[in-house]
Enzyme design. Sequence first.
Site, PDB file in Angstrom:
ATOM      1  N   LYS A  13       0.815  -1.210   0.000  1.00  0.00           N
ATOM      2  CA  LYS A  13       0.000   0.000   0.000  1.00  0.00           C
ATOM      3  C   LYS A  13       0.853   1.267   0.000  1.00  0.00           C
ATOM      4  CE  LYS A  13      -1.176  -0.481   4.879  1.00  0.00           C
ATOM      5  NZ  LYS A  13      -0.136   0.374   5.471  1.00  0.00           N
ATOM      6  N   ARG A  87      -7.469   2.669  10.602  1.00  0.00           N
ATOM      7  CA  ARG A  87      -7.121   1.270  10.747  1.00  0.00           C
ATOM      8  C   ARG A  87      -8.079   0.537  11.666  1.00  0.00           C
ATOM      9  NH1 ARG A  87      -1.035   1.488   9.630  1.00  0.00           N
ATOM     10  NH2 ARG A  87      -0.309  -0.637   9.788  1.00  0.00           N
ATOM     11  N   ARG A 122      11.991  -6.382   3.060  1.00  0.00           N
ATOM     12  CA  ARG A 122      11.746  -4.937   2.985  1.00  0.00           C
ATOM     13  C   ARG A 122      12.838  -4.137   3.697  1.00  0.00           C
ATOM     14  NH1 ARG A 122       5.998  -2.285   4.254  1.00  0.00           N
ATOM     15  NH2 ARG A 122       6.340  -2.827   6.440  1.00  0.00           N
ATOM     16  N   ARG A 156      13.115  -2.323   9.221  1.00  0.00           N
ATOM     17  CA  ARG A 156      12.293  -1.820  10.315  1.00  0.00           C
ATOM     18  C   ARG A 156      12.194  -2.856  11.426  1.00  0.00           C
ATOM     19  NH1 ARG A 156       6.871   0.510   7.715  1.00  0.00           N
ATOM     20  NH2 ARG A 156       6.013  -0.731   9.400  1.00  0.00           N
ATOM     21  N   ARG A 167       1.068  -7.956  13.846  1.00  0.00           N
ATOM     22  CA  ARG A 167       0.433  -6.972  12.967  1.00  0.00           C
ATOM     23  C   ARG A 167      -0.647  -7.626  12.117  1.00  0.00           C
ATOM     24  NH1 ARG A 167       5.110  -4.694   9.906  1.00  0.00           N
ATOM     25  NH2 ARG A 167       3.844  -2.936   9.250  1.00  0.00           N
TER      26      ARG A 167
HETATM   27  P1  AMP Z   1       2.822   1.072   9.136  1.00  0.00           P
HETATM   28  O1  AMP Z   1       4.041   1.858   8.825  1.00  0.00           O
HETATM   29  O2  AMP Z   1       1.600   1.599   8.415  1.00  0.00           O
HETATM   30  O3  AMP Z   1       2.986  -0.406   8.895  1.00  0.00           O
HETATM   31  O4  AMP Z   1       2.520   1.253  10.698  1.00  0.00           O
HETATM   32  C1  AMP Z   1       3.490   0.906  11.665  1.00  0.00           C
HETATM   33  C2  AMP Z   1       2.887   0.905  13.057  1.00  0.00           C
HETATM   34  O5  AMP Z   1       2.382   2.238  13.372  1.00  0.00           O
HETATM   35  C3  AMP Z   1       1.693  -0.004  13.259  1.00  0.00           C
HETATM   36  O6  AMP Z   1       2.097  -1.349  13.513  1.00  0.00           O
HETATM   37  C4  AMP Z   1       1.028   0.660  14.466  1.00  0.00           C
HETATM   38  O7  AMP Z   1       1.771   0.392  15.649  1.00  0.00           O
HETATM   39  C5  AMP Z   1       1.198   2.146  14.179  1.00  0.00           C
HETATM   40  N1  AMP Z   1       0.094   2.703  13.372  1.00  0.00           N
HETATM   41  C6  AMP Z   1       0.119   2.961  12.028  1.00  0.00           C
HETATM   42  N2  AMP Z   1      -1.055   3.457  11.610  1.00  0.00           N
HETATM   43  C7  AMP Z   1      -1.849   3.518  12.700  1.00  0.00           C
HETATM   44  C8  AMP Z   1      -3.194   3.929  12.911  1.00  0.00           C
HETATM   45  N3  AMP Z   1      -3.976   4.373  11.918  1.00  0.00           N
HETATM   46  N4  AMP Z   1      -3.683   3.861  14.161  1.00  0.00           N
HETATM   47  C9  AMP Z   1      -2.942   3.430  15.192  1.00  0.00           C
HETATM   48  N5  AMP Z   1      -1.664   3.004  15.061  1.00  0.00           N
HETATM   49  C10 AMP Z   1      -1.107   3.037  13.822  1.00  0.00           C
END
Ligand code: AMP
Length: 213
Positions: A13, A87, A122, A156, A167
Amino acid sequence: MRFIFLGVPGSGKGTYAIRLSEAKDIPHISAGDLLRDNRDHPIHSKAIRHALDKGDLVDVKIIADFISERISKDDCKSGFILDGFPRELDQARFLEERGIRIDKVVFMDASEEIILHRLSGRRICKNCKKTYNLNTNLAPEKEGICDDCGGGIYQREDDKEETIKKRFEVYEKETKPVIDYFESKGIVFRHNANQEVSEAFDMFLQNLYKDES
Ligand code: AMP
């Protein structure tokens, strides 16, 4: 146009959202990046660090404020791409409560097997945040160095196996209902994300804007 991008971790995404942002010149707003940029936040750093390190979602009030502030900026006037927000249902409802109109919700649909393979390869640039993948044709030209800015690339913390599993669980429980919520509004655009972005992006873009031309 105002977009939301949803999908399991590693569904691509972020990569698609960035390419769409470049193609249409509208800002890409990643909820995960907003949180990573705020690891040292004066009030919320503890909650943010805890969520990021464990793969849990941060409280809706925290992320909603970051998102509201970001989309009120001038560069969002002609549209934006929300990547990873909302989310969970409370976050989706927040958009409605604040009267924030969304035109399309892009759902990146990909198989678990492909996703695990992608996530383990990644890598991200520390400096400009460009995403690479050592397991696909998106590897950097020089090992460990960003093609665009020369920054160092890293894996990461939350791309490690235990956190990936967590996740996935969070996605099943919290994010799937969000997709159903937007389905009921008739604005979901489903994309088969099993293919590599380089092969599929042009067709994706054409289909996304089909109704607009
Ligand atoms: P991402 O980079 O989108 O994979 O997000 C990494 C981490 O950020 C996630 O595993 C959550 O801990 C936190 N996170 C990202 N987006 C949200 C959201 N919309 N609401 C709450 N926590 C989030």
